[in-house]
Design a protein around this motif. Sequence first.
Motif, PDB file in Angstrom:
ATOM      1  N   VAL A  11       0.867  -1.192   0.000  1.00  0.00           N
ATOM      2  CA  VAL A  11       0.000   0.000   0.000  1.00  0.00           C
ATOM      3  C   VAL A  11       0.890   1.224   0.000  1.00  0.00           C
ATOM      4  O   VAL A  11       1.820   1.314   0.803  1.00  0.00           O
ATOM      5  CB  VAL A  11      -0.854   0.135   1.280  1.00  0.00           C
ATOM      6  N   GLU A  49      -5.263   6.869   6.559  1.00  0.00           N
ATOM      7  CA  GLU A  49      -6.008   5.928   5.721  1.00  0.00           C
ATOM      8  C   GLU A  49      -5.112   4.802   5.212  1.00  0.00           C
ATOM      9  O   GLU A  49      -5.546   3.672   5.030  1.00  0.00           O
ATOM     10  CB  GLU A  49      -6.636   6.671   4.528  1.00  0.00           C
ATOM     11  N   MET A  50      -3.853   5.156   4.965  1.00  0.00           N
ATOM     12  CA  MET A  50      -2.914   4.140   4.493  1.00  0.00           C
ATOM     13  C   MET A  50      -2.710   3.079   5.585  1.00  0.00           C
ATOM     14  O   MET A  50      -2.679   1.871   5.310  1.00  0.00           O
ATOM     15  CB  MET A  50      -1.574   4.788   4.143  1.00  0.00           C
ATOM     16  N   LYS A  52      -5.819   1.007   5.764  1.00  0.00           N
ATOM     17  CA  LYS A  52      -5.878   0.090   4.629  1.00  0.00           C
ATOM     18  C   LYS A  52      -4.933  -1.101   4.829  1.00  0.00           C
ATOM     19  O   LYS A  52      -5.313  -2.255   4.608  1.00  0.00           O
ATOM     20  CB  LYS A  52      -5.503   0.837   3.346  1.00  0.00           C
ATOM     21  N   GLU A  95      -6.354  -3.395   7.341  1.00  0.00           N
ATOM     22  CA  GLU A  95      -7.496  -4.140   6.809  1.00  0.00           C
ATOM     23  C   GLU A  95      -7.044  -5.243   5.867  1.00  0.00           C
ATOM     24  O   GLU A  95      -7.598  -6.341   5.863  1.00  0.00           O
ATOM     25  CB  GLU A  95      -8.452  -3.178   6.088  1.00  0.00           C
ATOM     26  N   MET A  96      -6.049  -4.935   5.075  1.00  0.00           N
ATOM     27  CA  MET A  96      -5.533  -5.969   4.159  1.00  0.00           C
ATOM     28  C   MET A  96      -5.017  -7.165   4.956  1.00  0.00           C
ATOM     29  O   MET A  96      -5.245  -8.320   4.597  1.00  0.00           O
ATOM     30  CB  MET A  96      -4.419  -5.388   3.295  1.00  0.00           C
ATOM     31  N   GLU A 121      -8.646 -10.376  -2.454  1.00  0.00           N
ATOM     32  CA  GLU A 121      -8.481  -8.924  -2.403  1.00  0.00           C
ATOM     33  C   GLU A 121      -7.266  -8.507  -3.223  1.00  0.00           C
ATOM     34  O   GLU A 121      -6.320  -9.283  -3.384  1.00  0.00           O
ATOM     35  CB  GLU A 121      -8.258  -8.482  -0.944  1.00  0.00           C
ATOM     36  N   VAL A 135      -2.298  -1.649  -3.443  1.00  0.00           N
ATOM     37  CA  VAL A 135      -3.257  -0.543  -3.396  1.00  0.00           C
ATOM     38  C   VAL A 135      -2.503   0.774  -3.501  1.00  0.00           C
ATOM     39  O   VAL A 135      -1.609   1.062  -2.699  1.00  0.00           O
ATOM     40  CB  VAL A 135      -4.069  -0.572  -2.086  1.00  0.00           C
ATOM     41  N   MET A 140      -2.662   4.544  -2.976  1.00  0.00           N
ATOM     42  CA  MET A 140      -3.475   5.515  -2.236  1.00  0.00           C
ATOM     43  C   MET A 140      -3.521   6.864  -2.930  1.00  0.00           C
ATOM     44  O   MET A 140      -4.311   7.726  -2.555  1.00  0.00           O
ATOM     45  CB  MET A 140      -2.910   5.725  -0.830  1.00  0.00           C
TER      46      MET A 140
END
Lengths: 342, 342
Positions: free
Chosen positions: B166, B305-306, B309, B312-313, B324, B328, B330
């Motif tokens: 990410v 947010e990173m 994320k 969450e990953m 998934e 990602v 960002m």
Amino acid sequence: MKVAKQSSEKKLTLIDVAVAAGVSAITVSRVINQPEKVSEALRHQVQKAIDMLGYIPNQYASSLASSKSKVIGVAIPSLSNTVFTDVLRGIYDVMGTAGYKVLLVDTHYSPLEEEKMIRTLLSQAPEALIITGGDQTKTCQNLLQKARVPVVQIMEILSQPLDMNVGFSHWQAGYDVATHLLSEGYARVGFIGARMDQRVQQRMQGFKKALEDAGKLWKNFIVTSPEPSSIEMGGELFKSLLASTNGVVDAVFCANDDLALGALFESQRMNINVPGDLALCGFNDIEAARFVNPSLTSVQVGRYEMGVKAAEMVINRLNGKMDEPKIVDMGYQIKKRQSTTN
Amino acid sequence: MKVAKQSSEKKLTLIDVAVAAGVSAITVSRVINQPEKVSEALRHQVQKAIDMLGYIPNQYASSLASSKSKVIGVAIPSLSNTVFTDVLRGIYDVMGTAGYKVLLVDTHYSPLEEEKMIRTLLSQAPEALIITGGDQTKTCQNLLQKARVPVVQIMEILSQPLDMNVGFSHWQAGYDVATHLLSEGYARVGFIGARMDQRVQQRMQGFKKALEDAGKLWKNFIVTSPEPSSIEMGGELFKSLLASTNGVVDAVFCANDDLALGALFESQRMNINVPGDLALCGFNDIEAARFVNPSLTSVQVGRYEMGVKAAEMVINRLNGKMDEPKIVDMGYQIKKRQSTTN
DNA sequence: CTGATAAATGATAGCGCAATCATTCATCTT
DNA sequence: AAGATGAATGATTGCGCTATCATTTATCAG
């Protein structure tokens, strides 16, 4: 030396290494934990096997067997506040060198969350805890008592610490700042504060006492918010203060440097000259305070050193040195700069 | 219910609770870990015993028996850089909610130290790792491979991530900033950077490419230092840049906002008008950028947010969701403010 | 009311390591 | 050269918990 399969599916254990090196498991354990107890020849032989297999000890098994976790638990109120991360650096640097791992939790300034988090920390059987301030819940204090774990409370000097304590007197610092501003000739001194945790409260109380002693304390010169502190908030609170005092305030003690920067930037936008029209004093002495124009008077605190000290106290205690002082006052220093030059 | 001695010397185990509650050890274990499998009556009875005794499970025994550590390892280059602590907050918030503990290490920007630290992390049998960037040592990569642990590399998009990734493209961001400055009419654009880690290097490379494409790249317009980044360093580098360009530079891309603030404050002291005489652009969009005067153009990145994320990953992966996306981007956003207003 | 099924609870074993004590071997003393 | 000493290495056991399987109890269909 027998060679084990390289890409085995299951995880490696001491025994795999022992077999590969042609020794017993306990010898491998010794190579890892007390290498001086193993002859050089064997030590090399075993180390080779460890490296070849890429063996990494399972800390859980080790901790369970030895009841030594090599973990220190640390609880701070916020991860995004440089005040705490500076202390944290000190803790990490010392603990890392001493071979301890740091399990860090963020209590979000909430005693209830802190209690939950300290439960989490305790379940990791930490050898000691470093926690922030003194407003733990009763339950939490009981937990800590029962755990019989060395505890250092940091950031402020407490009247009744649970165990060890490193910090400084926020009340006195607030008192001194107010005294300093008065002695510089400012007569209508205001205060802005946000978040209002125990330490900010104490700075404010000390500040109020000094003004009261001088007969210059007025209620409308104090503006606070429970919301988090930020530069933006500093600007807002500053505008509120101007409004509530009809603009007659001539100096502002800001509970921290972020608020002070916010007030400074806002006053620049409002064409209020600092320090000509208004003096500003911050708290914490972050780097920007030294370099902003005008440079910002602030209260310097050895935060990194406080972390170092707390970590050292823990390590001394764990090494059985019981005669060290349990309470350490790190002090502080008012850094007088352009923003309060009358 | 039998009542055990309150202030027993040795630490409490499951069995103590089981005896106190008049049930078997495994039932206590179930109350803690799978309460839905125990009848309500027993559950309450056991919970009462747990509370009364102040029992806290030993996570090491639990992890050893279940081979589930509920620990996520996180490695960041620095604890005193808000860029990383912002990401960290996101990680902590998600992981805390999901019942994971975070074991955090500070690599001090050194791949060798990182390797050592990742060894430490792996010895805690983490269920996943979140690490910064892509410049791990070969040995370290092997360790990670062998550990068969989900890994997320954060902060930048990598061409060959170890597993999940990410971040955003620092190269492209640097390119875009340069393009933006050129399009605003600045023709003698300089760059200052410190620390010069991989991400700063990439921003610089992207920046240089854009200037090169425009035929406006000159070597003396780039000034860097391997020393840590700071406001003070920003002032120093800015003065060096002025010296090496004989003062003809008309815009400066600073590798981060601290440097930019340092340059801004220094130019204020030198009576260089920003943006009148000189444009400044920072990177990261820290809060001060929005509120300083003049407000500072910068590149906004969703750091919190990173972190969210990345966490969450990890959690998705641990819950078996393999479909998934593994990479990602960002993105980022150039926030145009007063400091680059021509 | 019997047998079948499910839900609740328990007994046992073993996770991977280090503490403890036992054994072996080299070195030294007289 | 015999015994004493200490260093090096090994065998066994248990840390506190959970996985696994076994057992008991409750529930229900026919």
